[in-house]
Design a protein around this motif. Sequence first.
Motif, PDB file in Angstrom:
ATOM      1  N   GLU A  13       1.065  -0.534  -0.036  1.00  0.00           N
ATOM      2  CA  GLU A  13       0.008   0.167   0.056  1.00  0.00           C
ATOM      3  C   GLU A  13       0.939   1.242   0.091  1.00  0.00           C
ATOM      4  O   GLU A  13       1.688   1.495   0.296  1.00  0.00           O
ATOM      5  N   VAL A  14       0.215   2.314  -0.603  1.00  0.00           N
ATOM      6  CA  VAL A  14       1.013   3.474  -0.516  1.00  0.00           C
ATOM      7  C   VAL A  14       1.452   4.053   0.792  1.00  0.00           C
ATOM      8  O   VAL A  14       0.501   4.314   1.494  1.00  0.00           O
ATOM      9  N   ARG A  19       7.686   2.849   0.331  1.00  0.00           N
ATOM     10  CA  ARG A  19       8.282   3.703  -0.975  1.00  0.00           C
ATOM     11  C   ARG A  19       9.571   3.424  -0.688  1.00  0.00           C
ATOM     12  O   ARG A  19      11.295   2.978  -1.452  1.00  0.00           O
ATOM     13  N   ASP A  45      -1.006  -0.173  -3.804  1.00  0.00           N
ATOM     14  CA  ASP A  45      -0.388   0.839  -5.786  1.00  0.00           C
ATOM     15  C   ASP A  45       0.389   0.526  -6.086  1.00  0.00           C
ATOM     16  O   ASP A  45       1.366   0.575  -6.930  1.00  0.00           O
ATOM     17  N   PHE A  46       1.401  -0.491  -5.560  1.00  0.00           N
ATOM     18  CA  PHE A  46       3.537  -0.702  -5.250  1.00  0.00           C
ATOM     19  C   PHE A  46       3.582  -2.067  -5.931  1.00  0.00           C
ATOM     20  O   PHE A  46       4.335  -1.578  -5.962  1.00  0.00           O
ATOM     21  N   LYS A 293      -5.109   8.859  -1.058  1.00  0.00           N
ATOM     22  CA  LYS A 293      -4.069   8.080  -1.437  1.00  0.00           C
ATOM     23  C   LYS A 293      -3.760   8.709  -3.107  1.00  0.00           C
ATOM     24  O   LYS A 293      -4.653   8.487  -4.086  1.00  0.00           O
ATOM     25  N   THR A 295      -0.924   7.774  -5.977  1.00  0.00           N
ATOM     26  CA  THR A 295       0.670   6.701  -5.748  1.00  0.00           C
ATOM     27  C   THR A 295       2.028   7.511  -6.526  1.00  0.00           C
ATOM     28  O   THR A 295       2.657   6.632  -6.143  1.00  0.00           O
ATOM     29  N   ASN A 296       1.837   8.708  -7.185  1.00  0.00           N
ATOM     30  CA  ASN A 296       2.815   9.302  -7.535  1.00  0.00           C
ATOM     31  C   ASN A 296       2.555  11.212  -6.916  1.00  0.00           C
ATOM     32  O   ASN A 296       1.971  11.338  -7.234  1.00  0.00           O
TER      33      ASN A 296
END
Length: 411
Positions: A13-14, A19, A45-46, A293, A295-296
């Motif tokens: 998950e984000v 990350r 999403d990752f 949320k 992703t970027n």
Amino acid sequence: MKKKILIASFDMEVGGVERSLISMLENFNYDNYQVDLMLYRHQGDFMNLIPEQVNLLPEIPQYATFRKSINEVIKEKRYAIGTARLLSKLSVDFYNKKKKIAEPGYYQMQLMWKYALPFLPRLTGEYDAAISYLWPHDFVAEKVTATQKIAWIHTDFSTIETDIHMDIKIWDKCNNIVAVSDACKIAFINKYPVLNSKVEVIENITSPLFIKKMANENIANPMKNDKRFKIITVARLSHAKGIDNAVKALNKLKDKGLKDIAWYVVGYGGDEAMIKSLIKENHLEDSFILLGKQTNPYPFIKEADIYVQPSRYEGKAVTVTEAMILSKPILITNYSTARSQVNDNVDGVICELSIDGIATGIERLIESKGLREKLKNNLTQKEFSNRDELNKLYSLINKNIDRKVKQLEIV
């Protein structure tokens, strides 16, 4: 022959931890190491950012339950794990009545693993090293066969409520503990002094080229056409991140006559309903904007005038470093590990950890364009690439494996 490494975490998950994991995997030395990735649940999403060199292990249904509600677990007829989850919740509710905990979720998660552990399967296969990337570390400690075990810590353990005896029992089964900053290490040792000799520091791996490239991605972004002074925060909507204090700080600024401000927040989490209610209560619907949320998050950071981290506590905030890479003036609250990340008035500003402190810090940055330019200029000259940090991990892995080999030779 390649050394076999296992890395375990919850999902993709984000989030900042996720990350940092992706950054580590992107920079791993796959010529010398074979990496298996164990995710308790294959969601987030990752997921599509996991490098192709990584072997993603099949999802194990029993471990996937930790990202599901108790009702879902019971409906799946996993009654033993469902009972363990329910028992942990009831235990924390009872404990919380006697001793109020600001964020009881940590203690509940600790109990959840303890009670569910007997019903969880072992992972097949053997590894040279097994890395538990996210607390609690019971899975790697109890259910994995490895020559050495390494546990990562991403938060300031002095600020969270856990059962210390229960924690140490698990930490003792790990050969090394990795903290993401010196301050994070100090806070951990203060709580668990008996573990001092096991703790090493390896900072989160950052990729400035990747972040700058992603910041230029063309996405729908309401900040582009907003002519107001724009603040950005990227954080989970939780007690730790202090988004409730951010709402109240913006209200104070509005009351002082600073009305031409918009505060954008990228993130999601359990406090969303409470924060939305707070926004409505303070009539800030047009100026405190939840982007949900993303992703970027980097195009949003790029469009902001300043980045603010209103956290109550942190280990080392990944998002703060990312905003620095994009040369954004930074304001962070004075949580216990803040000075390990920001050099006050040089590459960012540290404010008092309070609603008034946040408001005063923002007002200072709004009114002093010279200070903002100074911070930007200093950040553009700073080197953020730190993939060499991974050499510390390789050294740790090789040192412990070599020590094990020597012990076997002696026997």
